[in-house]
Design an enzyme around this catalytic site. Structure first.
Site, PDB file in Angstrom:
ATOM      1  N   CYS A 198     -17.633 -18.840  41.741  1.00 58.31           N
ATOM      2  CA  CYS A 198     -16.585 -19.792  41.394  1.00 58.31           C
ATOM      3  C   CYS A 198     -16.170 -20.492  42.677  1.00 58.31           C
ATOM      4  O   CYS A 198     -15.545 -19.883  43.555  1.00 58.31           O
ATOM      5  CB  CYS A 198     -15.380 -19.112  40.761  1.00 58.31           C
ATOM      6  SG  CYS A 198     -13.998 -20.266  40.476  1.00 58.31           S
ATOM      7  N   MET A 238     -15.564 -27.945  38.360  1.00 57.13           N
ATOM      8  CA  MET A 238     -15.816 -26.651  38.973  1.00 57.13           C
ATOM      9  C   MET A 238     -16.227 -26.879  40.428  1.00 57.13           C
ATOM     10  O   MET A 238     -16.981 -27.801  40.734  1.00 57.13           O
ATOM     11  CB  MET A 238     -16.929 -25.918  38.239  1.00 57.13           C
ATOM     12  CG  MET A 238     -16.680 -25.735  36.742  1.00 57.13           C
ATOM     13  SD  MET A 238     -17.026 -27.209  35.750  1.00 57.13           S
ATOM     14  CE  MET A 238     -18.811 -27.102  35.630  1.00 57.13           C
TER      15      MET A 238
END
Length: 396
Positions: free
Chosen positions: A104, A317
Site C-alpha cells: 500500500c 492508490m
C-alpha cells in the site's frame, strides 16, 4: 455458556496518504500471530470487522472501503542497511480473506513516522529537527522504500501546510522514494511482463483491447477510457453505482492477471483481489472533482481512474501512482501517449479527488526499460493509539 474476556492488542490507527489502517508492532501481536498463517489472518479480519455480509464493517475498525480496510505489521528490519520491515495486509470486506500480494503506497507514508515513534529506528539516526531518513524494507514485494519524515524538537512533525487532494485537512509533507520499483522477474516477469509497452488482449464476451501491462509499484493494467466507453472524468458513483460495469472490470482484471503471468487460471483472481490493479487513462479534460474543485484542461498532463478491490478509488492508490509515473516515463505506453508522448520525468495526473504529481526516470538498458526510482509526496498522522480488542474465541 461463559465467554473469556476480550483480548487487548496494542495498536495505532493512522492515516497515510488517502488511506487509513491499523498498525501493529509485530512483537505486540499474540505469539501465534507473529508469523504468517491462519491465526494472524483471523486476528486481522476480526480487528477490521470482516467478513461482513452487510459490507459495513460495523463491528470492527474498517471503514467499508478498500482505502480503509487495511492493516500494517512493522518490526525492526532483518535486512542490512534498513531500519524497519513493513508488511501490508489488505483485508477483504465481505470475504474471510487477507491479501498479502502487494504493497500500500499510501500507508507507506505513515510507516516512517510509526517506526520513529515506536523505537524501530535507531536513536542515533533520528535528528532533533529536520528530516529523518527512514529506510523501509517492503516485505510483500521485497523492495526498498525511503521515507523522508520531518522532525521537530525530537518528535515526528505531523502538522503542516501540505495539501493532498483526497484528504480534507493539510498536514506535514512526507516525501517517499520507491527504489527500483519495477518487478525483478520473480512474480510475473520484468517491468513489462509481455516484453511490450502495449499489447492487445482478448476478454471473452467483452472484446479485444489495447493495454499496457506493467509491474512497477504494483502490477497494473492500463487501458484507454474511450475503449471502455468512458471519457476519463468519471467520479466514484459513475462507476460504483453500475453493477454491470464492476462485473466487466473484474472480468477484464482476471484475464489481465493471467495475461501478465500472475495467475495460471482466471478463477484464481478471486483470491488475489489486491493485485493487479486496473486503470483507464485519457488525455486532459476539464472536470469538477468530488470535492467540487474545478480543474481545467491545463491543470493536468493526463487523467487516470483506477479500481481497487473491485471499486473505483476515490483518489489514487499510492502504488498505482508509482505505476503511472513509471509508465509515463516510458515512451509509447498508453499512459505516456495519453500525456502527450515523448520523454518525461514527471507527470501531474487528474483523479476523482483532484491531482497528484509523481516523478520517475526511465532508461533503456540492453533493450529493457529500467526505472531506478519513483518519487511522490504524501502526508500522514496518528488518529488514535492504544489497544484494539477482539473476542478471545477469535484465536481459540
Amino acid at each position: 455458556m461463559s465467554y473469556a474476556p476480550q483480548i487487548r492488542i496494542p495498536a495505532t490507527y493512522m492515516r497515510g496518504g488517502t488511506s487509513k489502517g491499523v498498525f501493529f508492532k509485530q512483537d505486540d501481536l499474540p505469539e501465534a500471530a507473529q508469523q504468517a498463517g491462519y491465526v494472524r489472518d483471523q486476528i486481522l479480519l476480526r480487528v477490521i470487522g470482516s467478513p461482513d455480509p452487510y459490507a459495513k464493517q460495523i463491528d470492527g475498525m474498517g471503514g467499508a472501503t478498500s482505502s480503509t480496510s487495511k492493516t500494517v505489521i512493522l518490526s525492526k528490519s532483518t535486512q542490512p542497511d534498513h531500519d524497519v520491515d513493513y508488511l501490508f495486509g489488505q483485508v477483504a470486506i465481505d470475504k474471510a480473506f487477507v491479501d498479502w500480494s502487494g504493497n500500500c503506497g499510501n500507508l507507506t507514508a505513515a510507516v516512517g513516522a510509526f517506526a520513529i515513534s515506536n523505537g524501530l529506528v535507531d536513536s542515533t539516526r533520528i535528528p532533533k529537527d529536520g528530516i529523518c531518513t527512514v529506510r523501509i524494507w517492503q516485505s510483500n514485494i521485497q523492495k526498498t522504500i525511503i521515507a523522508h519524515v520531518p522532525m521537530h524538537d525530537g518528535q515526528v512533525q505531523e502538522s503542516g501546510d501540505f495539501e493532498l487532494d483526497g484528504v480534507t485537512f493539510p498536514a506535514a509533507e512526507v516525501q517517499i522514494e520507491f527504489l527500483d520499483p519495477a518487478d525483478d522477474g520473480e512474480d510475473g516477469g520484468a517491468m513489462f511482463p509481455t516484453g511490450n509497452v502495449v499489447d492487445e488482449f482478448e476478454v471473452p464476451d467483452i472484446g479485444t483491447f489495447e493495454a499496457t501491462f506493467i509491474n512497477a509499484g504494483i502490477p497494473t493494467i492500463f487501458m484507454k477510457a474511450e475503449a471502455l466507453g468512458y471519457i476519463g472524468t468519471e467520479l466514484q458513483d459513475d462507476i460504483n453505482s453500475d453493477a454491470n460495469a464492476l462485473v466487466k472490470f473484474e472480468k477484464i482484471r482476471a484475464y489481465g492477471a493471467k495475461f501478465m503471468g500472475l495467475i495460471q487460471d482466471v478463477s484464481e483472481a478471486a483470491q488475489r483481489q489486491h493485485t493487479p490493479k486496473i486503470a483507464f487513462v485519457s488525455e486532459p479534460k476539464a472536470y469538477v472533482s468530488s470535492s467540487g474543485k474545478q480543474l481545467e484542461t491545463g491543470d493536468t498532463d493526463l487523467l487516470v481512474r483506477a479500481l481497487s478491490m473491485g471499486k473505483l478509488h476515490h483518489a489514487m492508490m499510492g502504488t498505482a501512482a508509482v505505476a503511472i509515473g513509471t509508465a509515463a516515463a516510458v515512451p509509447g505506453t498508453l499512459v505516456n501517449l495519453a500525456a502527450g508522448g515523448g520523454e518525461r520525468e514527471a507527470v501531474r495526473f487528474g483523479h476523482p479527488s483532484g491531482t497528484l504529481r509523481v516523478g520517475a526516470q526511465a532508461e533503456l538498458v540492453e533493450g529493457q526499460w529500467v526505472v531506478k526510482k519513483a518519487v511522490m509526496s504524501r502526508s500522514a498522522r496518528v488518529l488514535m493509539e492504544g489497544w484494539v480488542r477482539i473476542p478471545a474465541e477469535t484465536i481459540a
